[in-house]
Scaffold this motif. Structure first.
Motif, PDB file in Angstrom:
ATOM      1  N   ALA A   9       0.838  -1.208   0.000  1.00 21.38           N
ATOM      2  CA  ALA A   9       0.000   0.000   0.000  1.00 21.38           C
ATOM      3  C   ALA A   9       0.871   1.255   0.000  1.00 21.38           C
ATOM      4  CB  ALA A   9      -0.934  -0.004   1.213  1.00 21.38           C
TER       5      ALA A   9
ATOM      6  N   ALA B 220     -13.101   2.997   0.346  1.00 26.49           N
ATOM      7  CA  ALA B 220     -11.803   3.083  -0.324  1.00 26.49           C
ATOM      8  C   ALA B 220     -11.890   3.946  -1.572  1.00 26.49           C
ATOM      9  CB  ALA B 220     -11.302   1.684  -0.686  1.00 26.49           C
TER      10      ALA B 220
ATOM     11  N   TYR C 221       1.274   3.838  -3.270  1.00 22.09           N
ATOM     12  CA  TYR C 221       0.945   5.261  -3.119  1.00 22.09           C
ATOM     13  C   TYR C 221       2.130   6.135  -3.510  1.00 22.09           C
ATOM     14  CZ  TYR C 221      -1.274   9.415  -1.315  1.00 22.09           C
ATOM     15  OH  TYR C 221      -1.842  10.651  -1.216  1.00 22.09           O
TER      16      TYR C 221
ATOM     17  N   ALA D 264      -4.265   2.274  -2.687  1.00 25.33           N
ATOM     18  CA  ALA D 264      -3.606   2.084  -1.392  1.00 25.33           C
ATOM     19  C   ALA D 264      -4.637   1.790  -0.301  1.00 25.33           C
ATOM     20  CB  ALA D 264      -2.787   3.315  -1.037  1.00 25.33           C
ATOM     21  N   SER D 265      -5.780   2.476  -0.336  1.00 22.07           N
ATOM     22  CA  SER D 265      -6.830   2.210   0.658  1.00 22.07           C
ATOM     23  C   SER D 265      -7.362   0.793   0.531  1.00 22.07           C
ATOM     24  CB  SER D 265      -7.972   3.201   0.499  1.00 22.07           C
ATOM     25  OG  SER D 265      -7.545   4.496   0.762  1.00 22.07           O
TER      26      SER D 265
ATOM     27  N   PHE E 177      -5.736  -1.819  -0.551  1.00 27.75           N
ATOM     28  CA  PHE E 177      -4.716  -2.723  -0.008  1.00 27.75           C
ATOM     29  C   PHE E 177      -4.697  -2.679   1.519  1.00 27.75           C
ATOM     30  CE2 PHE E 177      -3.253  -3.188  -4.242  1.00 27.75           C
ATOM     31  CZ  PHE E 177      -2.460  -4.323  -4.262  1.00 27.75           C
ATOM     32  N   LEU E 178      -4.876  -1.497   2.094  1.00 21.17           N
ATOM     33  CA  LEU E 178      -4.918  -1.396   3.555  1.00 21.17           C
ATOM     34  C   LEU E 178      -6.135  -2.117   4.129  1.00 21.17           C
ATOM     35  CD1 LEU E 178      -3.815   2.307   4.081  1.00 21.17           C
ATOM     36  CD2 LEU E 178      -2.518   0.249   4.634  1.00 21.17           C
TER      37      LEU E 178
END
Length: 178
Positions: A108, A147, A112, A128-129, A131-132
């Motif tokens: 993530a 996300a 980003y 990235a959101s 993946f988080l």
């Protein structure tokens, strides 16, 4: 065993020692802050020749932030050396973190950072959101809708309210001919 040996064994098991996370992180951030203050700011932030007041300079806030990080990380390093923190039960819980979760968290951050210019603030933030959220074992359509919504709202807030230009993304410029 003698009393002093028993005491030293208990102390070793309950404390991190001189090379503990606080002193190591404090030292690392001291080095990073010094590089930022003495290399990045002078070479990459230009001062206009007509600047008369140092407080209005584009270097002022980065220098204040750099010196704050440097001083606080130095204090953290000294505090870690003088008073090593005790081990907590939570230290043992962190050892069982799956490798896939660690890889998703790292991915993530890398996505980003690397794709910020290509995908823009919205696209890299969405990816990235996602993946988080995957790394946190969050499931559900409503969560993954966040996300998408959260990076869009934050990007629009920066662009239209705070007047901070963020990149649209070279990929979107090519596709939509913006």
């Amino acid at each position: 065993m003698e009393t002093s040996e028993i005491h030293s064994v208990k102390a070793a098991a309950s404390h991190h020692g001189r090379l503990n996370p606080n002193s190591m992180l404090g030292g690392a951030f001291c080095i990073l802050a010094a590089v930022f203050l003495f290399y990045v700011v002078p070479t990459h932030i230009n001062m206009p020749p007509y600047m008369q007041n140092a407080l209005l300079s584009p270097r002022f806030l980065p220098q204040v932030a750099g010196w704050l990080v440097f001083s606080l990380s130095f204090l953290l390093m000294i505090d870690g050396i003088m008073k090593p923190p005790k081990r907590a039960e939570s230290d043992d819980l962190r050892r069982g973190v799956p490798l896939t979760r660690q890889a998703l968290l790292l991915a993530a951050g890398v996505i980003y950072a690397i794709f910020f210019e290509e995908l823009g603030a919205m696209g890299s933030g969405m990816l990235a959101s996602a993946f988080l959220f995957l790394a946190s074992d969050l499931r559900g359509l409503r969560i993954y809708a966040l996300a998408i919504v959260f990076p869009v709202v934050v990007t629009l807030l920066f662009i239209y309210v705070l007047n901070v230009p963020l990149p649209v993304g070279t990929l979107w410029e090519v596709i939509f001919q913006i």
